[in-house]
Design a protein around this motif. Structure first.
Motif, PDB file in Angstrom:
ATOM      1  N   TRP A   1     -12.134  12.632 -35.584  1.00  0.00           N
ATOM      2  CA  TRP A   1     -13.045  12.277 -36.671  1.00  0.00           C
ATOM      3  C   TRP A   1     -12.455  12.666 -38.018  1.00  0.00           C
ATOM      4  CZ3 TRP A   1     -16.531   8.984 -35.377  1.00  0.00           C
ATOM      5  CH2 TRP A   1     -17.180   9.049 -34.136  1.00  0.00           C
ATOM      6  N   LYS A   2     -12.670  11.818 -39.009  1.00  0.00           N
ATOM      7  CA  LYS A   2     -12.280  12.106 -40.391  1.00  0.00           C
ATOM      8  C   LYS A   2     -13.558  12.104 -41.225  1.00  0.00           C
ATOM      9  CE  LYS A   2      -9.680  10.110 -44.220  1.00  0.00           C
ATOM     10  NZ  LYS A   2      -9.015   8.869 -44.677  1.00  0.00           N
ATOM     11  N   GLU A   3     -13.749  13.163 -42.010  1.00  0.00           N
ATOM     12  CA  GLU A   3     -14.985  13.280 -42.788  1.00  0.00           C
ATOM     13  C   GLU A   3     -15.038  12.251 -43.909  1.00  0.00           C
ATOM     14  OE1 GLU A   3     -16.632  17.277 -43.530  1.00  0.00           O
ATOM     15  OE2 GLU A   3     -16.614  16.666 -45.634  1.00  0.00           O
ATOM     16  N   CYS A   4     -16.187  11.630 -44.070  1.00  0.00           N
ATOM     17  CA  CYS A   4     -16.400  10.636 -45.128  1.00  0.00           C
ATOM     18  C   CYS A   4     -17.426  11.146 -46.141  1.00  0.00           C
ATOM     19  CB  CYS A   4     -16.874   9.329 -44.498  1.00  0.00           C
ATOM     20  SG  CYS A   4     -17.260   8.021 -45.678  1.00  0.00           S
ATOM     21  N   ILE A   5     -18.559  11.645 -45.643  1.00  0.00           N
ATOM     22  CA  ILE A   5     -19.628  12.171 -46.500  1.00  0.00           C
ATOM     23  C   ILE A   5     -20.174  13.434 -45.854  1.00  0.00           C
ATOM     24  CG2 ILE A   5     -21.914  11.706 -47.505  1.00  0.00           C
ATOM     25  CD1 ILE A   5     -21.270   8.681 -47.090  1.00  0.00           C
ATOM     26  N   ASP A   6     -20.427  14.444 -46.665  1.00  0.00           N
ATOM     27  CA  ASP A   6     -21.068  15.670 -46.161  1.00  0.00           C
ATOM     28  C   ASP A   6     -21.948  16.203 -47.279  1.00  0.00           C
ATOM     29  OD1 ASP A   6     -21.718  17.838 -44.560  1.00  0.00           O
ATOM     30  OD2 ASP A   6     -20.036  19.038 -45.294  1.00  0.00           O
ATOM     31  N   ILE A   7     -23.265  16.120 -47.092  1.00  0.00           N
ATOM     32  CA  ILE A   7     -24.165  16.444 -48.188  1.00  0.00           C
ATOM     33  C   ILE A   7     -25.420  17.143 -47.671  1.00  0.00           C
ATOM     34  CG2 ILE A   7     -25.316  14.173 -48.117  1.00  0.00           C
ATOM     35  CD1 ILE A   7     -25.228  14.266 -51.204  1.00  0.00           C
ATOM     36  N   GLY A   8     -25.846  18.176 -48.383  1.00  0.00           N
ATOM     37  CA  GLY A   8     -27.045  18.922 -48.004  1.00  0.00           C
ATOM     38  C   GLY A   8     -28.267  18.440 -48.782  1.00  0.00           C
ATOM     39  N   GLY A   9     -29.402  19.069 -48.518  1.00  0.00           N
ATOM     40  CA  GLY A   9     -30.620  18.748 -49.259  1.00  0.00           C
ATOM     41  C   GLY A   9     -31.243  17.415 -48.901  1.00  0.00           C
ATOM     42  N   VAL A  10     -30.902  16.884 -47.713  1.00  0.00           N
ATOM     43  CA  VAL A  10     -31.437  15.585 -47.295  1.00  0.00           C
ATOM     44  C   VAL A  10     -32.671  15.806 -46.415  1.00  0.00           C
ATOM     45  CG1 VAL A  10     -30.941  13.439 -46.040  1.00  0.00           C
ATOM     46  CG2 VAL A  10     -29.131  14.561 -47.369  1.00  0.00           C
ATOM     47  N   ARG A  11     -33.763  15.155 -46.761  1.00  0.00           N
ATOM     48  CA  ARG A  11     -34.993  15.280 -45.970  1.00  0.00           C
ATOM     49  C   ARG A  11     -35.350  13.921 -45.363  1.00  0.00           C
ATOM     50  NH1 ARG A  11     -38.439  19.369 -46.342  1.00  0.00           N
ATOM     51  NH2 ARG A  11     -40.332  18.112 -46.528  1.00  0.00           N
ATOM     52  N   LEU A  12     -35.379  13.890 -44.025  1.00  0.00           N
ATOM     53  CA  LEU A  12     -35.756  12.677 -43.300  1.00  0.00           C
ATOM     54  C   LEU A  12     -36.844  13.021 -42.293  1.00  0.00           C
ATOM     55  CD1 LEU A  12     -32.200  11.219 -42.510  1.00  0.00           C
ATOM     56  CD2 LEU A  12     -33.807  10.356 -44.225  1.00  0.00           C
ATOM     57  N   PRO A  13     -37.841  12.155 -42.167  1.00  0.00           N
ATOM     58  CA  PRO A  13     -38.906  12.426 -41.202  1.00  0.00           C
ATOM     59  C   PRO A  13     -38.501  12.048 -39.782  1.00  0.00           C
ATOM     60  CG  PRO A  13     -39.347  10.395 -42.366  1.00  0.00           C
ATOM     61  CD  PRO A  13     -38.066  10.940 -42.938  1.00  0.00           C
ATOM     62  N   THR A  14     -39.313  12.436 -38.817  1.00  0.00           N
ATOM     63  CA  THR A  14     -39.179  11.929 -37.459  1.00  0.00           C
ATOM     64  C   THR A  14     -40.077  10.698 -37.334  1.00  0.00           C
ATOM     65  OG1 THR A  14     -40.964  13.382 -36.731  1.00  0.00           O
ATOM     66  CG2 THR A  14     -38.719  14.206 -36.479  1.00  0.00           C
ATOM     67  N   GLY A  15     -39.866   9.940 -36.258  1.00  0.00           N
ATOM     68  CA  GLY A  15     -40.712   8.781 -36.014  1.00  0.00           C
ATOM     69  C   GLY A  15     -40.190   7.478 -36.590  1.00  0.00           C
ATOM     70  N   TYR A  16     -38.973   7.499 -37.148  1.00  0.00           N
ATOM     71  CA  TYR A  16     -38.365   6.276 -37.678  1.00  0.00           C
ATOM     72  C   TYR A  16     -37.548   5.580 -36.582  1.00  0.00           C
ATOM     73  CZ  TYR A  16     -39.620   7.131 -42.603  1.00  0.00           C
ATOM     74  OH  TYR A  16     -40.289   7.300 -43.784  1.00  0.00           O
ATOM     75  N   PHE A  17     -37.014   4.390 -36.915  1.00  0.00           N
ATOM     76  CA  PHE A  17     -36.289   3.570 -35.944  1.00  0.00           C
ATOM     77  C   PHE A  17     -34.815   3.426 -36.314  1.00  0.00           C
ATOM     78  CE2 PHE A  17     -40.699   2.137 -35.803  1.00  0.00           C
ATOM     79  CZ  PHE A  17     -40.946   2.094 -34.436  1.00  0.00           C
ATOM     80  N   PHE A  18     -33.959   3.420 -35.295  1.00  0.00           N
ATOM     81  CA  PHE A  18     -32.541   3.132 -35.497  1.00  0.00           C
ATOM     82  C   PHE A  18     -32.300   1.629 -35.363  1.00  0.00           C
ATOM     83  CE2 PHE A  18     -32.253   7.599 -34.102  1.00  0.00           C
ATOM     84  CZ  PHE A  18     -31.472   8.099 -35.139  1.00  0.00           C
ATOM     85  N   GLY A  19     -31.344   1.131 -36.148  1.00  0.00           N
ATOM     86  CA  GLY A  19     -30.996  -0.280 -36.065  1.00  0.00           C
ATOM     87  C   GLY A  19     -29.668  -0.551 -36.733  1.00  0.00           C
ATOM     88  N   ALA A  20     -29.224  -1.794 -36.631  1.00  0.00           N
ATOM     89  CA  ALA A  20     -27.996  -2.235 -37.315  1.00  0.00           C
ATOM     90  C   ALA A  20     -28.191  -3.686 -37.717  1.00  0.00           C
ATOM     91  CB  ALA A  20     -26.786  -2.083 -36.405  1.00  0.00           C
ATOM     92  N   SER A  21     -27.653  -4.029 -38.860  1.00  0.00           N
ATOM     93  CA  SER A  21     -27.756  -5.417 -39.321  1.00  0.00           C
ATOM     94  C   SER A  21     -26.465  -5.810 -40.028  1.00  0.00           C
ATOM     95  CB  SER A  21     -28.953  -5.593 -40.270  1.00  0.00           C
ATOM     96  OG  SER A  21     -28.751  -4.865 -41.475  1.00  0.00           O
TER      97      SER A  21
END
Length: 324
Positions: A204-224
């Motif tokens: 693996w090569k790091e691309c982004i690493d950032i703190g302070g991110v708030r995400l809830p549970t109950g969301y959906f994964f997808g790709a488009s």
């Protein structure tokens, strides 16, 4: 260190530690039952074609858009998504587009203008952008991978390749590779880490690493994915979600994680929030050319001060001579 943790988790997984793989959130060959039954855990829309070896979001044809979405909301607080993808086509350099987006969002199966999905979304998006729209943004090479968190108020700016709302990013040669290409998205304890493995080195090569991110549970994964005047085949080979075993404080455990509003707490200036009155998001970080311009302005300021100082000193000397 998140990088070290990521390697450790990857090692556990590749050593066959499969109990952390969450099959209800994973899209794996031969994709049995995808979209074909009420009990299916994945749905697709638009131009998406499901075969036994890949899920093709768009063919190498103009004006196509397609998506694939998990039907099961994710209630894990800490997770890591590994996406194996393939972007390939007959278009020559710079004559192909537009790219893939990987989503963790409140809504699913909503076609729209952002890589085939809706704008002003709630949640997280990772963009694998293969076409440069902003001809002034020559300080980065494409394809370019970036991340965005949205609370439903921010519009993705295609003309600027999403610069005003991105949390960071990196360039990565992901197109027409002969070997497998992977993206890893890790969210744990408020930290978002994006890694790529596109050089056939199995690391693996790091691309982004950032703190302070708030995400809830109950969301959906997808790709488009989407094509416009230019096109590519945009294929998803697999999406594998792993649960990360992380301890939380009693206070964190007692929170209702479904009620969290997607946000990022970062140091920011008013200029960075022109497109976002809520002030939750930040524009582009200080890139090399911005630092250069700041240094140049500082240098010019010093030179101007020195010249003004010299002129004032000379005038005083002349005035002093008149008194002798």
């Amino acid at each position: 260190h998140p990088l070290l943790n990521l390697f450790v988790v990857r090692c556990d997984i590749t050593d066959g530690n499969a109990e952390h793989l969450k099959r209800e959130h994973s899209l794996i060959k031969p994709y049995q039952g995808v979209g074909s039954s009420p009990s299916s855990q994945w749905d697709f829309s638009g131009s998406t074609l499901v075969t036994s070896s890949y899920v093709r979001l768009t063919p190498d044809e103009r004006s196509k858009q397609g998506s694939v979405w998990n039907t099961v909301p994710c209630h894990l607080k800490d997770w890591e998504m590994h996406v194996q993808f393939k972007v390939h086509g007959s278009g020559k350099k710079n004559l192909h587009g537009d790219g893939i987006a990987v989503w963790y969002t409140k809504d699913r199966l909503h076609p729209g203008p952002v890589f085939g999905s809706q704008d002003q979304f709630f949640g997280l998006a990772i963009f694998l952008d293969t076409f440069r729209n902003d001809l002034h943004g020559m300080d980065r090479s494409f394809p370019y991978i970036s991340a965005m968190v949205n609370n439903g108020t921010v519009t993705y700016d295609h003309g600027k390749d999403g610069r005003s709302s991105e949390l960071g990013g990196c360039s990565a040669e992901i197109r027409n590779r002969e070997h497998d290409t992977y993206l890893a998205i890790r969210y744990s304890k408020g930290r978002l880490t994006i890694m790529v493995d596109v050089e056939d080195k199995n690391e693996w090569k790091e691309c982004i690493d950032i703190g302070g991110v708030r995400l809830p549970t109950g969301y959906f994964f997808g790709a488009s994915a989407v094509t416009g005047d230019l096109s590519d085949n945009h294929d998803i080979i697999s999406m594998k979600l792993y649960q990360l075993m992380v301890e939380h404080t009693a206070e964190e455990e007692n929170l209702d994680w479904t009620k969290i509003e997607p946000s990022v707490s970062l140091l920011k200036s008013p200029k960075d929030n022109i497109d976002d009155p809520t002030g939750n998001f930040r524009g582009t970080p200080l890139t090399g050319w911005k630092i250069f311009l700041l240094l140049l302005c500082a240098l010019l300021g010093i030179v101007v001060c020195a010249v003004v100082g010299a002129v004032v000193f000379q005038k005083r000397q002349e005035r002093n001579k008149r008194f002798y």
